[in-house]
Design an enzyme around this catalytic site. Structure first.
Site, PDB file in Angstrom:
ATOM      1  N   ASP A 191       0.813  -1.208   0.000  1.00  0.00           N
ATOM      2  CA  ASP A 191       0.000   0.000   0.000  1.00  0.00           C
ATOM      3  C   ASP A 191       0.847   1.260   0.000  1.00  0.00           C
ATOM      4  O   ASP A 191       0.351   2.347  -0.312  1.00  0.00           O
ATOM      5  CB  ASP A 191      -0.919  -0.022   1.232  1.00  0.00           C
ATOM      6  CG  ASP A 191      -1.965   1.083   1.177  1.00  0.00           C
ATOM      7  OD1 ASP A 191      -2.628   1.206   0.130  1.00  0.00           O
ATOM      8  OD2 ASP A 191      -2.113   1.817   2.177  1.00  0.00           O
ATOM      9  N   LEU A 272      -8.448   6.166   1.742  1.00  0.00           N
ATOM     10  CA  LEU A 272      -8.432   7.269   0.776  1.00  0.00           C
ATOM     11  C   LEU A 272      -7.085   7.422   0.074  1.00  0.00           C
ATOM     12  O   LEU A 272      -6.917   8.321  -0.736  1.00  0.00           O
ATOM     13  CB  LEU A 272      -8.777   8.589   1.485  1.00  0.00           C
ATOM     14  CG  LEU A 272     -10.204   8.687   2.036  1.00  0.00           C
ATOM     15  CD1 LEU A 272     -10.368   9.983   2.814  1.00  0.00           C
ATOM     16  CD2 LEU A 272     -11.220   8.624   0.904  1.00  0.00           C
ATOM     17  N   ARG A 273      -6.131   6.555   0.404  1.00  0.00           N
ATOM     18  CA  ARG A 273      -4.824   6.672  -0.235  1.00  0.00           C
ATOM     19  C   ARG A 273      -4.929   6.449  -1.736  1.00  0.00           C
ATOM     20  O   ARG A 273      -4.191   7.049  -2.515  1.00  0.00           O
ATOM     21  CB  ARG A 273      -3.835   5.697   0.397  1.00  0.00           C
ATOM     22  CG  ARG A 273      -2.396   5.927  -0.081  1.00  0.00           C
ATOM     23  CD  ARG A 273      -1.386   5.110   0.704  1.00  0.00           C
ATOM     24  NE  ARG A 273      -1.153   5.686   2.023  1.00  0.00           N
ATOM     25  CZ  ARG A 273      -1.316   5.048   3.163  1.00  0.00           C
ATOM     26  NH1 ARG A 273      -1.725   3.803   3.162  1.00  0.00           N
ATOM     27  NH2 ARG A 273      -1.069   5.643   4.309  1.00  0.00           N
ATOM     28  N   GLY A 274      -5.835   5.579  -2.162  1.00  0.00           N
ATOM     29  CA  GLY A 274      -6.018   5.337  -3.589  1.00  0.00           C
ATOM     30  C   GLY A 274      -6.458   6.586  -4.319  1.00  0.00           C
ATOM     31  O   GLY A 274      -5.928   6.925  -5.389  1.00  0.00           O
TER      32      GLY A 274
END
Length: 334
Positions: A191, A272-274
């Site tokens: 990730d 919300l990193r995507g």
């Protein structure tokens, strides 16, 4: 020592080259994970990109590549603090490396010969403001993975042991490569990579022959080969510099932000990193193309590399993660 193979001379592997270029335009994207067969140019591309990047301003002799004299850490003793240009650092993190070698540790020589408690910087210090490259990243030991996760999140290396209390900046583009047949990557580290691409050997004879020709020319007449591709590499360098400037002025309409969020929800991406990574990658791509505003096309073109490694596994879907992203993109943006 030979100069690295020219970036522009690499045959094919367009996704890999584009992903590296995007991180050069905006390092905050968070790095690149390249998975594929051996001998597909993964390490060659990383070193080639670093060779063509514009130099950085660096205090001479600073162990953490500080840009300004006031940024030099207190534990770094320098006679002068002269600022000059230096190549973008590229540091290899080998498998089996010790924690002390990564983070830094007590300088044993100084302790024994002068009785001083001095700090010996590690690989994280050398990689600051540059690239940290890990080949076979999926085989990295767990305790080193945990260490990298902490530093990647904070942008700071902290050493608290052996009577030392040291902090220094450790911001770098993390580039990992590996062969998926040799093991999977831990989800926590997976990730942390902003972009992920898959590479393979050229499927057609014509491309394979061109690879052979260029590599043979590089080995047999290195000077002439480097001269042949000098202009192409210089053109890429200029586009990267132009893209960095354009990034600050790029318009980001609300409807494009809605596209980013809608796509990530449709894919079921966790957290919300995507969204943030997809937005940054799309903006860097728009800047690379010298466009003035972010559009749906930019989002579509980089969606697979920004999201393929963030999908939840679906045992009923045998399609690859990149194919799944492309399928959902077509459904959402139909």
């Amino acid at each position: 020592m030979k100069a690295p193979f020219p970036f522009s001379a690499i045959v094919g592997q367009d996704d890999m080259k584009l992903s590296l270029i995007l991180t050069a335009i905006d390092p905050s994207i968070g790095g690149v994970l390249v998975f594929g067969d051996r001998g597909t140019g993964k390490s060659t591309a990383v070193r080639a990109l670093a060779a063509l990047l514009p130099p950085i301003l660096r205090v001479e002799g600073c162990p953490v590549n500080a840009e300004r004299p006031e940024d030099v850490p207190d534990w770094a003793v320098l006679e002068t603090k002269t600022v000059s240009e230096a190549p973008t650092p590229v540091v290899d993190l080998p498998l089996g490396v010790t924690e002390d070698r990564v983070t830094g540790a007590l300088d044993i020589e100084a302790a024994l010969t002068r009785g001083e408690k001095a700090f010996q910087p590690g690989l994280l210090a050398k990689a600051n403001r540059g690239y940290l490259y890990i080949d076979e990243v999926n085989l990295l030991e767990d305790h080193i993975v945990d260490l990298l996760l902490d530093v990647a999140q904070s942008g700071e290396n902290v050493v608290e042991r052996e009577g030392l209390s040291i902090r220094h900046a450790a911001r770098f583009v993390l580039v990992g490569s590996g062969n998926p047949e040799e093991g999977e990557l831990r989800p926590q580290l997976l990730d942390r990579f902003g972009l992920s691409v898959e590479v393979g050997s050229p499927p057609d004879i014509e491309s394979r022959v061109e690879v052979l020709k260029r590599r043979d020319a590089y080995d047999r007449d290195h000077a002439a080969f480097m001269l042949r591709w000098q202009a192409e590499d210089a053109a890429i360098r200029e586009r990267i510099l132009t893209g960095r400037k354009a990034l600050k002025k790029l318009d980001t309409p609300d409807e494009t932000l809605t596209d980013v969020a809608t796509l990530c929800v449709a894919l079921g991406a966790d957290g919300l990193r995507g969204e943030l990574t997809l937005l940054k990658a799309a903006r860097a791509y728009a800047a690379w193309r010298d466009d003035t505003a972010l559009t749906r096309k930019h989002v579509r073109d980089v969606a697979a590399m920004a999201l393929r490694h963030r999908l939840r596994r679906d045992p009923l879907d045998e399609a690859g993660s990149g194919t799944r992203v492309e399928r959902v993109v077509e459904e959402v943006f139909a």
